[in-house]
Design a protein around this motif. Structure first.
Motif, PDB file in Angstrom:
ATOM      1  N   PHE A 249      -0.966 -14.326  28.314  1.00  0.00           N
ATOM      2  CA  PHE A 249      -0.525 -13.754  29.581  1.00  0.00           C
ATOM      3  C   PHE A 249      -0.941 -12.294  29.732  1.00  0.00           C
ATOM      4  CE2 PHE A 249       3.405 -16.672  30.371  1.00  0.00           C
ATOM      5  CZ  PHE A 249       2.558 -17.662  30.857  1.00  0.00           C
ATOM      6  N   CYS A 250      -1.041 -11.591  28.614  1.00  0.00           N
ATOM      7  CA  CYS A 250      -1.246 -10.135  28.667  1.00  0.00           C
ATOM      8  C   CYS A 250      -2.678  -9.730  28.326  1.00  0.00           C
ATOM      9  CB  CYS A 250      -0.258  -9.458  27.725  1.00  0.00           C
ATOM     10  SG  CYS A 250       1.468  -9.708  28.199  1.00  0.00           S
ATOM     11  N   GLY A 251      -3.042  -9.808  27.063  1.00  0.00           N
ATOM     12  CA  GLY A 251      -4.363  -9.342  26.658  1.00  0.00           C
ATOM     13  C   GLY A 251      -5.504 -10.176  27.203  1.00  0.00           C
ATOM     14  N   ILE A 252      -5.408 -11.494  27.072  1.00  0.00           N
ATOM     15  CA  ILE A 252      -6.515 -12.367  27.480  1.00  0.00           C
ATOM     16  C   ILE A 252      -6.673 -12.378  29.001  1.00  0.00           C
ATOM     17  CG2 ILE A 252      -7.457 -14.700  27.371  1.00  0.00           C
ATOM     18  CD1 ILE A 252      -7.284 -13.254  24.655  1.00  0.00           C
ATOM     19  N   LEU A 253      -5.560 -12.495  29.726  1.00  0.00           N
ATOM     20  CA  LEU A 253      -5.622 -12.589  31.183  1.00  0.00           C
ATOM     21  C   LEU A 253      -6.094 -11.288  31.825  1.00  0.00           C
ATOM     22  CD1 LEU A 253      -5.030 -14.624  33.471  1.00  0.00           C
ATOM     23  CD2 LEU A 253      -2.720 -13.663  33.598  1.00  0.00           C
ATOM     24  N   SER A 254      -5.648 -10.150  31.310  1.00  0.00           N
ATOM     25  CA  SER A 254      -5.955  -8.870  31.960  1.00  0.00           C
ATOM     26  C   SER A 254      -7.282  -8.271  31.518  1.00  0.00           C
ATOM     27  CB  SER A 254      -4.842  -7.860  31.654  1.00  0.00           C
ATOM     28  OG  SER A 254      -4.894  -7.451  30.297  1.00  0.00           O
ATOM     29  N   GLY A 255      -7.799  -8.695  30.368  1.00  0.00           N
ATOM     30  CA  GLY A 255      -9.026  -8.103  29.845  1.00  0.00           C
ATOM     31  C   GLY A 255      -8.772  -6.848  29.027  1.00  0.00           C
ATOM     32  N   SER A 256      -7.533  -6.663  28.549  1.00  0.00           N
ATOM     33  CA  SER A 256      -7.218  -5.527  27.681  1.00  0.00           C
ATOM     34  C   SER A 256      -7.565  -5.883  26.238  1.00  0.00           C
ATOM     35  CB  SER A 256      -5.726  -5.203  27.795  1.00  0.00           C
ATOM     36  OG  SER A 256      -4.965  -6.221  27.151  1.00  0.00           O
ATOM     37  N   LYS A 257      -7.208  -4.999  25.309  1.00  0.00           N
ATOM     38  CA  LYS A 257      -7.305  -5.346  23.896  1.00  0.00           C
ATOM     39  C   LYS A 257      -6.293  -6.456  23.601  1.00  0.00           C
ATOM     40  CE  LYS A 257     -10.363  -2.299  22.450  1.00  0.00           C
ATOM     41  NZ  LYS A 257      -9.998  -1.195  21.546  1.00  0.00           N
ATOM     42  N   TYR A 258      -6.536  -7.223  22.554  1.00  0.00           N
ATOM     43  CA  TYR A 258      -5.616  -8.313  22.224  1.00  0.00           C
ATOM     44  C   TYR A 258      -5.595  -8.572  20.727  1.00  0.00           C
ATOM     45  CZ  TYR A 258     -10.124 -10.747  22.698  1.00  0.00           C
ATOM     46  OH  TYR A 258     -11.453 -11.110  22.609  1.00  0.00           O
ATOM     47  N   GLY A 259      -4.459  -9.161  20.292  1.00  0.00           N
ATOM     48  CA  GLY A 259      -4.306  -9.568  18.899  1.00  0.00           C
ATOM     49  C   GLY A 259      -4.610  -8.466  17.910  1.00  0.00           C
ATOM     50  N   PRO A 260      -5.393  -8.763  16.874  1.00  0.00           N
ATOM     51  CA  PRO A 260      -5.682  -7.781  15.825  1.00  0.00           C
ATOM     52  C   PRO A 260      -6.615  -6.661  16.283  1.00  0.00           C
ATOM     53  CG  PRO A 260      -6.963  -9.761  15.458  1.00  0.00           C
ATOM     54  CD  PRO A 260      -6.020 -10.069  16.595  1.00  0.00           C
ATOM     55  N   PHE A 261      -7.115  -6.739  17.534  1.00  0.00           N
ATOM     56  CA  PHE A 261      -8.061  -5.741  18.030  1.00  0.00           C
ATOM     57  C   PHE A 261      -7.368  -4.593  18.770  1.00  0.00           C
ATOM     58  CE2 PHE A 261     -10.050  -9.977  18.014  1.00  0.00           C
ATOM     59  CZ  PHE A 261     -10.910  -9.787  16.955  1.00  0.00           C
ATOM     60  N   VAL A 262      -6.038  -4.715  18.963  1.00  0.00           N
ATOM     61  CA  VAL A 262      -5.269  -3.593  19.483  1.00  0.00           C
ATOM     62  C   VAL A 262      -5.181  -2.538  18.380  1.00  0.00           C
ATOM     63  CG1 VAL A 262      -3.031  -2.865  20.416  1.00  0.00           C
ATOM     64  CG2 VAL A 262      -3.940  -5.136  20.972  1.00  0.00           C
ATOM     65  N   ARG A 263      -5.151  -1.273  18.763  1.00  0.00           N
ATOM     66  CA  ARG A 263      -5.112  -0.210  17.749  1.00  0.00           C
ATOM     67  C   ARG A 263      -3.872  -0.360  16.863  1.00  0.00           C
ATOM     68  NH1 ARG A 263      -3.182   5.276  21.054  1.00  0.00           N
ATOM     69  NH2 ARG A 263      -0.950   4.778  21.010  1.00  0.00           N
ATOM     70  N   ASN A 264      -3.970   0.127  15.650  1.00  0.00           N
ATOM     71  CA  ASN A 264      -2.853   0.058  14.713  1.00  0.00           C
ATOM     72  C   ASN A 264      -1.687   0.913  15.196  1.00  0.00           C
ATOM     73  OD1 ASN A 264      -4.104  -1.694  12.943  1.00  0.00           O
ATOM     74  ND2 ASN A 264      -5.014  -0.056  11.727  1.00  0.00           N
ATOM     75  N   TRP A 265      -0.504   0.540  14.743  1.00  0.00           N
ATOM     76  CA  TRP A 265       0.732   1.199  15.150  1.00  0.00           C
ATOM     77  C   TRP A 265       0.692   2.700  14.852  1.00  0.00           C
ATOM     78  CZ3 TRP A 265       4.414   0.422  18.311  1.00  0.00           C
ATOM     79  CH2 TRP A 265       5.686   0.973  18.153  1.00  0.00           C
ATOM     80  N   LYS A 266       0.938   3.514  15.873  1.00  0.00           N
ATOM     81  CA  LYS A 266       1.019   4.974  15.780  1.00  0.00           C
ATOM     82  C   LYS A 266      -0.310   5.652  15.507  1.00  0.00           C
ATOM     83  CE  LYS A 266       5.914   5.247  14.553  1.00  0.00           C
ATOM     84  NZ  LYS A 266       6.923   5.759  13.612  1.00  0.00           N
ATOM     85  N   HIS A 267      -1.410   4.916  15.516  1.00  0.00           N
ATOM     86  CA  HIS A 267      -2.720   5.555  15.391  1.00  0.00           C
ATOM     87  C   HIS A 267      -3.120   6.066  16.769  1.00  0.00           C
ATOM     88  CE1 HIS A 267      -4.219   3.531  11.429  1.00  0.00           C
ATOM     89  NE2 HIS A 267      -3.005   4.023  11.323  1.00  0.00           N
ATOM     90  N   THR A 268      -3.418   7.336  16.863  1.00  0.00           N
ATOM     91  CA  THR A 268      -3.687   7.931  18.171  1.00  0.00           C
ATOM     92  C   THR A 268      -5.127   8.429  18.313  1.00  0.00           C
ATOM     93  OG1 THR A 268      -2.830  10.035  17.343  1.00  0.00           O
ATOM     94  CG2 THR A 268      -1.292   8.601  18.510  1.00  0.00           C
TER      95      THR A 268
END
Length: 359
Positions: A249-268
């Motif tokens: 619903f979120c990453g795949i549908l919108s074309g954002s990052k998804y799954g393991p390809f989202v940046r790591n937690w708190k990495h800026t």
């Protein structure tokens, strides 16, 4: 102040969050949206997503990994649907824009479905479903997040906590408000246990070797939560399935990052580029009696004989209502002393007035 807990008025919490975000570099209007969302989280008893999250948002703005001045734009739309680019703005700014657009479309067509990309962490998902319910609609929202959850049989994280929320109204103020992660718990609850130096319940998280751990430090080092249901033998694969549903619903549908390809937690060092989904539904388009039927169902469940006579049967939203009632009676929200100490240091760093406690 008490060494055990500090009672802070709700308006003081909003003020402190807003001042913190403005000092970090956000415009006042956007900072106030953050204040509303985080304060509501603690007001409803979701302490993992309230003041506990403030330092993360401040860091995102100060390092400019989030554009605090950005406003979302509609990329493409049809009568009942829209795709929004959040332009790397603050999550609540993107989320409010999207849910308001979904509400407008639902008023015109009966349903509004808005997908967003280029967003950031948006606080408690329930803020957005409640926003729709307040306007007379059924509200739903979903978001993906940094990979923190181990899919069943994996020793490494690949999915976010990927929450699900639905808010639906009954009669006389009754309602069903589901707001839950598709992991066993949100990572913020691990952080809270770590702050309090208390062990985790079995089934919350894995260590770096892929073993279930009750040590909050080892859990945070591994950054690996378990899916809803825990281990495979306790149906953790269902939580994995729900996490993937949200990801679609979120990453795949919108074309954002998804799954393991989202940046790591708190990495800026890179943009989060989260995907989110917002749905408003005009339940009245299906005829009359929805609120009455819902309250009848909820009341029937609440009236069931409890297994433990001292613990009545509840439905989603009930614990939050009780917590808000207690906050209203107390005149504020009680925080652990360690949480307040951390925020006093933040206030000093940001050169703003710290929160004023009642006790």
């Amino acid at each position: 102040m008490s060494t055990k807990g500090c009672l802070i008025p709700l308006n003081e919490i909003r003020r402190f969050i807003t001042d913190s975000m403005v000092s970090a570099g956000a415009p006042k209007a956007h900072a106030a949206m953050m204040g509303d969302v985080l304060a509501l989280a603690d007001y409803r008893g979701h302490f993992s997503h309230g003041l506990n999250r403030l330092e993360m948002y401040v860091k995102d703005v100060r390092t400019k990994s989030t554009d605090a001045f950005a406003t979302p734009v509609v990329v493409q739309e049809k009568s009942a649907m829209a795709l929004v680019d959040g332009k790397n703005g603050l999550g609540p700014v993107v989320g409010n824009f999207c849910m308001d657009l979904a509400i407008k479309k639902a008023a015109d067509t009966g349903v509004g479905w808005v997908s967003a990309r280029g967003s950031n962490h948006y606080g408690i998902a329930g803020w957005y479903s409640l926003r729709a319910m307040a306007k007379g609609f059924m509200g739903l929202s979903f978001t993906n997040s940094s990979p923190l959850v181990s899919p069943t049989r994996s020793k490494a994280a690949a999915l976010g906590t990927n929450p699900i929320t639905l808010a639906a109204p009954g009669v006389n103020g009754d309602s069903f408000v589901l707001d839950m992660a598709t992991s066993t718990v949100a990572v913020g609850k691990i952080e809270l246990q770590q702050r309090k130096r208390e062990p985790l319940p079995v089934g919350w998280a894995l260590d770096k070797q892929g073993h279930i751990t009750t040590d909050a430090d080892k859990a945070m080092e591994a950054n690996c939560l378990m899916p809803l249901g825990g281990a495979e033998e306790t149906s953790g694969y269902k939580g994995t399935g729900l996490g993937l549903l949200v990801e679609i619903f979120c990453g795949i549908l919108s074309g954002s990052k998804y799954g393991p390809f989202v940046r790591n937690w708190k990495h800026t060092t890179e943009n989060a580029n989260l995907g989110q989904c917002f749905i408003a539904l005009d339940y009245k388009a299906f005829g009359s009696g929805f609120e009455e039927r819902l309250t009848h169902l909820l009341s029937t469940i609440r009236a069931m004989e409890p297994a433990d006579p001292e613990k009545e049967v509840i439905v989603p939203g009930d614990p939050e209502k009780w917590h808000m009632k207690c906050v209203n009676e107390d005149g504020g929200i009680t925080y652990h002393r360690n949480q307040i100490d951390a925020l006093i240091k933040l206030a000093e760093e940001l050169k703003i007035e710290p929160m004023k406690a009642i006790n």
